[in-house]
Write an enzyme that holds these catalytic residues in place. Structure first.
Site, short mmCIF file in Angstrom:
data_model
loop_
_atom_site.label_atom_id
_atom_site.label_comp_id
_atom_site.label_asym_id
_atom_site.label_seq_id
_atom_site.Cartn_x
_atom_site.Cartn_y
_atom_site.Cartn_z
N GLY A 102 0.31 -0.68 0.00
CA GLY A 102 0.00 0.00 0.00
C GLY A 102 0.54 1.16 0.00
N THR A 103 1.24 1.95 -0.90
CA THR A 103 2.06 3.08 -1.30
C THR A 103 1.19 4.25 -1.73
OG1 THR A 103 3.69 1.57 -2.09
CG2 THR A 103 3.86 3.80 -2.89
N ILE A 104 1.70 5.47 -1.51
CA ILE A 104 1.01 6.66 -2.00
C ILE A 104 1.92 7.40 -2.96
CG2 ILE A 104 -0.48 6.90 0.01
CD1 ILE A 104 2.35 9.38 -0.46
#
Length: 533
Positions: free
Chosen positions: A351-353
């Site tokens: 889950g990365t932004i």
């Protein structure tokens, strides 16, 4: 480039503005960045504000204990920042073997490397920012203290992680994760207001001390004490000795444009290698042979990336070789009419932004920040809101592999910000989140932009494919059926996948070099939004 060219119906319209723009996966974070622009901050201030807010409003992808990378276009020059942390100085293959481990575990204290994100905020602010860090982090602190309603995609990802962690992470060191990311001891629901006062307190300390509390002070003490209690490797000494690294971005030329990435240990070079190979082929997204060449180029690039990419000083081949004209031509010559099982390139011996921000002065930022695999290690330091990444999971315990685990070494890193220029002038920042989908997503966004002349939103909305290994290819449900059938005839093991989350989450901001107008696109596969001024 005509950003308004629109040969097919996109799900959203491209957003346009002149004074500033922030594009990211959470509306509240995009608005936080825009508010900072309106208060007199520049694109860097807006990026920091957005990144810090995302640790609160999208904890399923990143946290205060994340790593980060940034590409900054400032006064007609491009700068790179590598804020990925190294492995602890006390870790080694021997230390893991003594614990009965034959690989680095996915969760817990062992895969935690030095978090770089807070250092990135400080470094960017001190070098390029206009506003004090206390003002820039204020929106994130406010959301952590007062709370916000959980949005649909966020809630879906939160639920999936919560169920998995409830089943797998049952020992004491994970207790604080459940206490932090729950409401009254249960899973938060979509639309419920979640808050984290401890998270707010940590952000306030980071802002007031310009990061010193995290790397040298009371927060470092808490991390150190927790790691000692649960037999982890990360120590206060590791935190104190860490500094982010300013680096020279690397580029590859593709049909009149230069595509820029942070050099290894990041995997951005994989996207560049694939473009370098594919530019010798056909360029028609509606043609099966062209898509076949794209897939084969990506397979070859990824195979080489996984074989050679690690911290730059440990790579068996230099980046210049992997981005050379000769490499691209030789690899393209290996592509046939049927799907291949690729093997690594025979290198010469020797889950990365994600968020993009722009301001009215012409400054632009491509910024990426991530834990790993969603919430990361599952470790939250009690009473701090610090959720730690698990980047050490990608280290190899094979001593012959370039990414072999060593003390104080940075691992192969999946998160990659991208930047596009033409004739030494900024076009803008772009990125696609999603683990090993990231270079594949970047490759597809760039080819759709340059070859198909699509505007940013249209380029993001195009149906995507993803190479999964060997000959397996997964495509989205709206991928044209005739292409699916023709690719299968070429030997691809092709599958239609209904989980849109597997195909990445992208953001794009382009600046028209003649008019200065900003054109933005945001990901329709998530809760993304563009805040424009």
């Amino acid at each position: 480039m005509n950003f308004l060219h629109h040969p097919f119906a996109s799900k959203r319209n491209t957003v346009m503005s002149t004074r500033g723009m922030v594009a990211t996966s959470q509306p509240l974070a995009a608005q936080a960045g825009l508010d900072i622009l309106k208060k007199g901050g520049n694109a860097v201030d807006a990026a920091i504000a957005t990144a810090a807010t995302l640790t609160v409003v999208e904890p399923t992808s990143n946290g205060i204990g994340s790593d980060a990378f940034a590409l900054v276009w400032m006064k007609d020059e491009l700068y790179g920042l590598n804020a990925s942390g190294p492995s602890p100085k006390s870790i080694s293959k021997e230390a893991l073997t003594e614990r009965g481990l034959d690989k680095v575990p996915m969760h817990g204290v062992i895969p935690v490397t030095v978090p770089g994100a807070p250092s990135a905020w400080v470094a960017l602010s001190e070098r390029f920012g206009k506003l004090p860090l206390t003002e820039v982090l204020a929106p994130a602190i406010s959301y952590a203290e007062e709370g916000y309603p959980i949005s649909p995609t966020l809630g879906h990802n939160w639920k999936n992680a919560y169920k998995q962690y409830k089943e797998k992470l049952t020992t004491e060191e994970f207790t604080s994760w459940f206490e932090t990311f729950s409401i009254d001891g249960r899973l938060p629901e979509i639309g419920e207001v979640w808050k984290s006062p401890a998270h707010a307190g940590t952000l306030r300390l980071i802002a007031e001390t310009k990061g010193a509390a995290f790397y040298k002070g009371e927060l470092a003490d808490k991390i150190d004490a927790f790691m000692k209690k649960y037999n982890g490797f990360l120590s206060k000494e590791d935190l104190m000795s860490y500094e982010p690294e300013w680096v020279d971005p690397i580029s590859v030329h593709y049909k009149g444009y230069d595509v820029w990435e942070i050099p290894p240990n990041g995997q951005g070079i994989v996207a560049q290698m694939a473009l370098n190979i594919y530019q010798h082929g056909e360029a028609n997204w509606q043609d099966a042979n062209s898509i076949h060449q794209q897939i084969e180029a990506m397979k070859l690039a990824y195979t080489d990336g996984k074989a050679f990419v690690t911290e730059r000083t440990h790579m068996p081949v230099d980046t210049e070789t992997l981005l050379s004209k000769e490499y691209g031509e030789k690899r393209f010559a290996e592509i046939t009419d049927t799907a291949l099982d690729p093997i690594p390139f025979d290198i010469p011996k020797g889950g990365t932004i994600y968020l993009a921000a722009a301001d009215e002065e012409g400054n632009m930022v491509s910024y990426i920040q991530s834990n790993y695999m969603g919430f990361g290690s599952g470790i939250v330091i009690p009473n701090t809101g610090i959720s730690l990444q698990n980047r050490g999971y990608d280290f190899s315990l094979d001593e012959n592999h370039p990414n072999f685990l060593k003390p104080g070494k940075r691992t192969y890193h999946t998160i990659i910000p991208g930047f596009l220029t033409k004739d030494n002038q900024a076009v803008g920042p772009f990125g696609v989140m999603g683990g090993y989908m990231q270079p594949q997503g970047q490759f597809q966004v760039i080819t759709h932009t340059i070859d198909a002349h699509l505007n940013p939103q249209a380029a993001l909305d195009m149906p995507r494919w993803q190479w999964m290994g060997e000959k397996r290819i997964e495509v989205e449900p709206h991928f044209p059926n005739y292409l699916v059938q023709e690719l299968a005839q070429k030997g691809h093991d092709i599958h239609i996948t209904h989980d849109s989350g597997l195909f990445g989450r992208g953001q794009v901001i382009w600046r028209d070099q003649k008019t200065g107008v900003l054109y933005g696109g945001t990901e329709s596969r998530t809760d993304g939004q563009i805040a424009a001024w």
